[in-house]
Design a protein around this motif. Sequence first.
Motif, mmCIF file in Angstrom:
data_model
loop_
_atom_site.group_PDB
_atom_site.id
_atom_site.type_symbol
_atom_site.label_atom_id
_atom_site.label_comp_id
_atom_site.label_asym_id
_atom_site.label_seq_id
_atom_site.Cartn_x
_atom_site.Cartn_y
_atom_site.Cartn_z
ATOM 1 N N ALA A 21 -8.018 41.873 37.415
ATOM 2 C CA ALA A 21 -6.943 42.604 37.803
ATOM 3 C C ALA A 21 -5.613 42.027 37.335
ATOM 4 C CB ALA A 21 -6.908 42.952 39.394
ATOM 5 N N ALA A 22 -5.503 40.895 37.495
ATOM 6 C CA ALA A 22 -4.262 40.079 36.940
ATOM 7 C C ALA A 22 -4.005 40.436 35.527
ATOM 8 C CB ALA A 22 -4.296 38.660 37.329
ATOM 9 N N GLU A 23 -5.216 40.299 34.699
ATOM 10 C CA GLU A 23 -5.012 40.453 33.319
ATOM 11 C C GLU A 23 -4.579 41.666 33.017
ATOM 12 O OE1 GLU A 23 -8.222 40.334 29.825
ATOM 13 O OE2 GLU A 23 -8.217 38.508 31.057
ATOM 14 N N ARG A 24 -5.341 42.881 33.756
ATOM 15 C CA ARG A 24 -4.900 44.133 33.246
ATOM 16 C C ARG A 24 -3.420 44.618 33.765
ATOM 17 N NH1 ARG A 24 -10.009 47.798 33.029
ATOM 18 N NH2 ARG A 24 -11.612 46.396 32.719
ATOM 19 N N PHE A 25 -3.045 44.009 34.815
ATOM 20 C CA PHE A 25 -1.729 44.200 35.472
ATOM 21 C C PHE A 25 -0.528 43.578 34.721
ATOM 22 C CE2 PHE A 25 -3.504 44.518 39.982
ATOM 23 C CZ PHE A 25 -4.433 45.759 39.658
ATOM 24 N N GLY A 26 -1.070 42.321 33.951
ATOM 25 C CA GLY A 26 -0.130 41.649 33.264
ATOM 26 C C GLY A 26 0.639 40.687 33.959
ATOM 27 N N VAL A 27 0.049 40.093 35.211
ATOM 28 C CA VAL A 27 0.659 39.171 36.007
ATOM 29 C C VAL A 27 -0.423 37.970 36.310
ATOM 30 C CG1 VAL A 27 2.063 40.934 36.911
ATOM 31 C CG2 VAL A 27 -0.362 40.337 37.915
ATOM 32 N N GLU A 28 0.077 36.994 36.850
ATOM 33 C CA GLU A 28 -0.734 36.142 37.370
ATOM 34 C C GLU A 28 -1.597 36.528 38.567
ATOM 35 O OE1 GLU A 28 -1.022 32.850 35.839
ATOM 36 O OE2 GLU A 28 0.339 33.652 34.594
ATOM 37 N N PRO A 29 -2.810 35.582 38.645
ATOM 38 C CA PRO A 29 -3.798 35.841 39.645
ATOM 39 C C PRO A 29 -3.078 35.708 41.119
ATOM 40 C CG PRO A 29 -4.897 34.969 37.985
ATOM 41 C CD PRO A 29 -3.642 34.703 37.663
ATOM 42 N N ALA A 30 -2.404 34.960 41.164
ATOM 43 C CA ALA A 30 -1.818 34.320 42.538
ATOM 44 C C ALA A 30 -0.822 35.635 42.945
ATOM 45 C CB ALA A 30 -0.829 33.070 42.441
ATOM 46 N N TYR A 31 -0.135 36.185 41.968
ATOM 47 C CA TYR A 31 0.846 37.229 42.241
ATOM 48 C C TYR A 31 -0.014 38.448 42.725
ATOM 49 C CZ TYR A 31 4.953 40.332 41.721
ATOM 50 O OH TYR A 31 6.143 41.107 42.017
ATOM 51 N N VAL A 32 -1.276 38.807 42.118
ATOM 52 C CA VAL A 32 -1.980 39.750 42.769
ATOM 53 C C VAL A 32 -2.479 39.459 44.168
ATOM 54 C CG1 VAL A 32 -4.296 40.938 42.554
ATOM 55 C CG2 VAL A 32 -2.786 40.484 40.374
ATOM 56 N N ARG A 33 -2.918 38.310 44.252
ATOM 57 C CA ARG A 33 -3.205 37.959 45.902
ATOM 58 C C ARG A 33 -1.966 38.191 46.794
ATOM 59 N NH1 ARG A 33 -5.332 33.553 42.864
ATOM 60 N NH2 ARG A 33 -7.636 33.652 42.441
ATOM 61 N N SER A 34 -0.767 37.719 46.400
ATOM 62 C CA SER A 34 0.289 38.148 47.151
ATOM 63 C C SER A 34 0.527 39.511 47.318
ATOM 64 C CB SER A 34 1.456 37.456 46.336
ATOM 65 O OG SER A 34 2.666 37.339 47.013
ATOM 66 N N ILE A 35 0.330 40.158 46.441
ATOM 67 C CA ILE A 35 0.673 41.826 46.665
ATOM 68 C C ILE A 35 -0.506 42.249 47.538
ATOM 69 C CG2 ILE A 35 0.225 43.958 45.529
ATOM 70 C CD1 ILE A 35 1.476 42.656 42.869
ATOM 71 N N GLU A 36 -1.658 42.054 47.251
ATOM 72 C CA GLU A 36 -2.818 42.203 48.092
ATOM 73 C C GLU A 36 -2.695 42.009 49.783
ATOM 74 O OE1 GLU A 36 -6.683 41.260 46.540
ATOM 75 O OE2 GLU A 36 -6.356 43.069 45.072
ATOM 76 N N ALA A 37 -2.066 40.630 49.850
ATOM 77 C CA ALA A 37 -1.889 39.994 51.183
ATOM 78 C C ALA A 37 -0.417 40.783 51.901
ATOM 79 C CB ALA A 37 -1.724 38.634 51.157
ATOM 80 N N GLY A 38 0.404 41.409 51.024
ATOM 81 C CA GLY A 38 1.381 42.130 51.673
ATOM 82 C C GLY A 38 2.628 40.840 51.710
#
Length: 71
Positions: A21-38
């Motif tokens: 997901a991070a690769e597809r969104f163009g962000v770091e995996p930690a940022y995806v986790r942070s978004i998903e955690a709210g």
Amino acid sequence: MSLARNVRLLRRQRRWTVETAAERFGVEPAYVRSIEAGRTNPSLAVLVSIASAFGLLPGELLIRKPSDARE
């Protein structure tokens, strides 16, 4: 909180890892986790990137349940 839930739900439906997901969104995996955690809200540019990766309009990520999301 619906953005976090929707991103997590849509990612899992597609069987994407956080890293994919991070690769597809163009962000770091930690940022995806942070978004998903709210814990953080993405910028408009990242929101557009996320929506595009899912084939949605940005506003569809913010509604209670995106049209192609099933629980």
